[in-house]
Design a protein around this motif. Sequence first.
Motif, PDB file in Angstrom:
ATOM      1  N   UNK A 184     -20.787  -0.737  -5.467  1.00  0.00           N
ATOM      2  CA  UNK A 184     -20.187  -1.837  -4.688  1.00  0.00           C
ATOM      3  C   UNK A 184     -19.717  -1.348  -3.309  1.00  0.00           C
ATOM      4  N   UNK A 185     -19.672  -2.255  -2.335  1.00  0.00           N
ATOM      5  CA  UNK A 185     -19.258  -1.875  -0.975  1.00  0.00           C
ATOM      6  C   UNK A 185     -17.890  -1.186  -0.911  1.00  0.00           C
ATOM      7  N   UNK A 186     -16.936  -1.591  -1.763  1.00  0.00           N
ATOM      8  CA  UNK A 186     -15.621  -0.949  -1.698  1.00  0.00           C
ATOM      9  C   UNK A 186     -15.667   0.505  -2.172  1.00  0.00           C
ATOM     10  N   UNK A 187     -16.655   0.849  -2.978  1.00  0.00           N
ATOM     11  CA  UNK A 187     -16.821   2.238  -3.417  1.00  0.00           C
ATOM     12  C   UNK A 187     -17.445   3.060  -2.284  1.00  0.00           C
ATOM     13  N   UNK A 188     -18.393   2.470  -1.577  1.00  0.00           N
ATOM     14  CA  UNK A 188     -18.985   3.138  -0.411  1.00  0.00           C
ATOM     15  C   UNK A 188     -17.879   3.427   0.604  1.00  0.00           C
ATOM     16  N   UNK A 189     -17.033   2.434   0.851  1.00  0.00           N
ATOM     17  CA  UNK A 189     -15.926   2.611   1.787  1.00  0.00           C
ATOM     18  C   UNK A 189     -15.003   3.742   1.330  1.00  0.00           C
ATOM     19  N   UNK A 190     -14.731   3.825   0.025  1.00  0.00           N
ATOM     20  CA  UNK A 190     -13.877   4.888  -0.497  1.00  0.00           C
ATOM     21  C   UNK A 190     -14.474   6.265  -0.178  1.00  0.00           C
ATOM     22  N   UNK A 195      -7.017   3.396  -3.499  1.00  0.00           N
ATOM     23  CA  UNK A 195      -8.072   4.403  -3.649  1.00  0.00           C
ATOM     24  C   UNK A 195      -8.201   4.910  -5.080  1.00  0.00           C
ATOM     25  N   UNK A 196      -7.095   4.944  -5.841  1.00  0.00           N
ATOM     26  CA  UNK A 196      -7.157   5.469  -7.217  1.00  0.00           C
ATOM     27  C   UNK A 196      -8.062   4.598  -8.086  1.00  0.00           C
ATOM     28  N   UNK A 197      -8.018   3.293  -7.877  1.00  0.00           N
ATOM     29  CA  UNK A 197      -8.880   2.371  -8.630  1.00  0.00           C
ATOM     30  C   UNK A 197     -10.346   2.615  -8.265  1.00  0.00           C
ATOM     31  N   UNK A 198     -10.624   2.792  -7.001  1.00  0.00           N
ATOM     32  CA  UNK A 198     -11.993   3.035  -6.532  1.00  0.00           C
ATOM     33  C   UNK A 198     -12.495   4.391  -7.037  1.00  0.00           C
ATOM     34  N   UNK A 199     -11.625   5.381  -6.971  1.00  0.00           N
ATOM     35  CA  UNK A 199     -11.985   6.720  -7.445  1.00  0.00           C
ATOM     36  C   UNK A 199     -12.309   6.683  -8.938  1.00  0.00           C
ATOM     37  N   UNK A 200     -11.515   5.927  -9.696  1.00  0.00           N
ATOM     38  CA  UNK A 200     -11.747   5.801 -11.137  1.00  0.00           C
ATOM     39  C   UNK A 200     -13.097   5.126 -11.402  1.00  0.00           C
ATOM     40  N   UNK A 201     -13.419   4.086 -10.629  1.00  0.00           N
ATOM     41  CA  UNK A 201     -14.706   3.414 -10.812  1.00  0.00           C
ATOM     42  C   UNK A 201     -15.848   4.411 -10.623  1.00  0.00           C
ATOM     43  N   UNK A 202     -15.748   5.208  -9.572  1.00  0.00           N
ATOM     44  CA  UNK A 202     -16.801   6.186  -9.293  1.00  0.00           C
ATOM     45  C   UNK A 202     -16.869   7.240 -10.399  1.00  0.00           C
ATOM     46  N   UNK A 252      -4.710   7.400   1.074  1.00  0.00           N
ATOM     47  CA  UNK A 252      -3.906   6.240   0.675  1.00  0.00           C
ATOM     48  C   UNK A 252      -3.434   5.409   1.863  1.00  0.00           C
ATOM     49  N   UNK A 253      -3.235   6.033   3.021  1.00  0.00           N
ATOM     50  CA  UNK A 253      -2.839   5.284   4.225  1.00  0.00           C
ATOM     51  C   UNK A 253      -3.882   4.225   4.575  1.00  0.00           C
ATOM     52  N   UNK A 254      -5.154   4.572   4.366  1.00  0.00           N
ATOM     53  CA  UNK A 254      -6.245   3.659   4.734  1.00  0.00           C
ATOM     54  C   UNK A 254      -6.635   2.774   3.550  1.00  0.00           C
ATOM     55  N   UNK A 255      -6.635   3.355   2.356  1.00  0.00           N
ATOM     56  CA  UNK A 255      -7.025   2.622   1.143  1.00  0.00           C
ATOM     57  C   UNK A 255      -5.927   2.760   0.084  1.00  0.00           C
TER      58      UNK A 255
END
Length: 183
Positions: free
Chosen positions: A129-135, A164-171, A158-161
Motif C-alpha cells: 500500500x502507498x502508506x507502506x511505501x511512504x514509511x 510509523x509503528x503500525x506501518x512497520x508492523x504491516x511490513x 515519528x516526527x514525520x509519521x
Amino acid sequence: MQIEIQRCNRKSIVISVNSKAEVVIKAPYRTTDTEIQEVLKKRAAWIKEHVDKVMKERERAESLEPISSEELQKLGDKAVEFIPKRVEYFAEKVGVSYGRITIRNQKTRWGSCSSKGNLNFNCLLMLTPPDIIDYVIVHELCHRKVMDHSIKFWAEVEKVLPDYKKRRKWLNDNGGVIIGRME
C-alpha cells in the motif's frame, strides 16, 4: 535447524533468522563456543518464534504465483515513476537532501541509504500500500540525520509519521511473503 556462526570484528553477539529460516549468529572473535551455546539457550524461544514466522511466510509465498521477469520490469518502471516524487516530497518534511535514487529488485531489503546520501529502493514496494511505501521512504530519509536505528532515529521517523509503528508492523507481517514470491 541450520545455524551458521560468523566470528567477526564486533562488540556483541547478534542473532538473526534469514529468509531461508536459517539462524545466523554473528559474534566477536573472542567469543567461546560455550558463550554462544548459552546465548542460544537464552534466546531459544525468540529463535523458534522467528523461524516459525519465516516458515509460514515461505509457505504463503509458495502458494502465490511467482513474480515473473516481465512483472518485475513493470514494477520497476512504476517505481521509477512513483518513488522519486515521494522522496522529493518527504525530503522537505524530514529536512534533508539526498543523492541518487536507485530502484532494484532485492531479496532482503526494502530500502537503504548510503553515507553519501544515495537511496536505494526495492521495486517490490509497488506491491505494498502507498502508506507502506511512504514509511520506507521516510525511514531511509531519516538515515540522512541518524545512520543507525537508535531511539534518536525512531524519534525522527515519528516526527514525520506518528503512526510509523503500525506501518512497520504491516511490513514485518506481510513483507516476507511479497519478497518470497521472487525466489
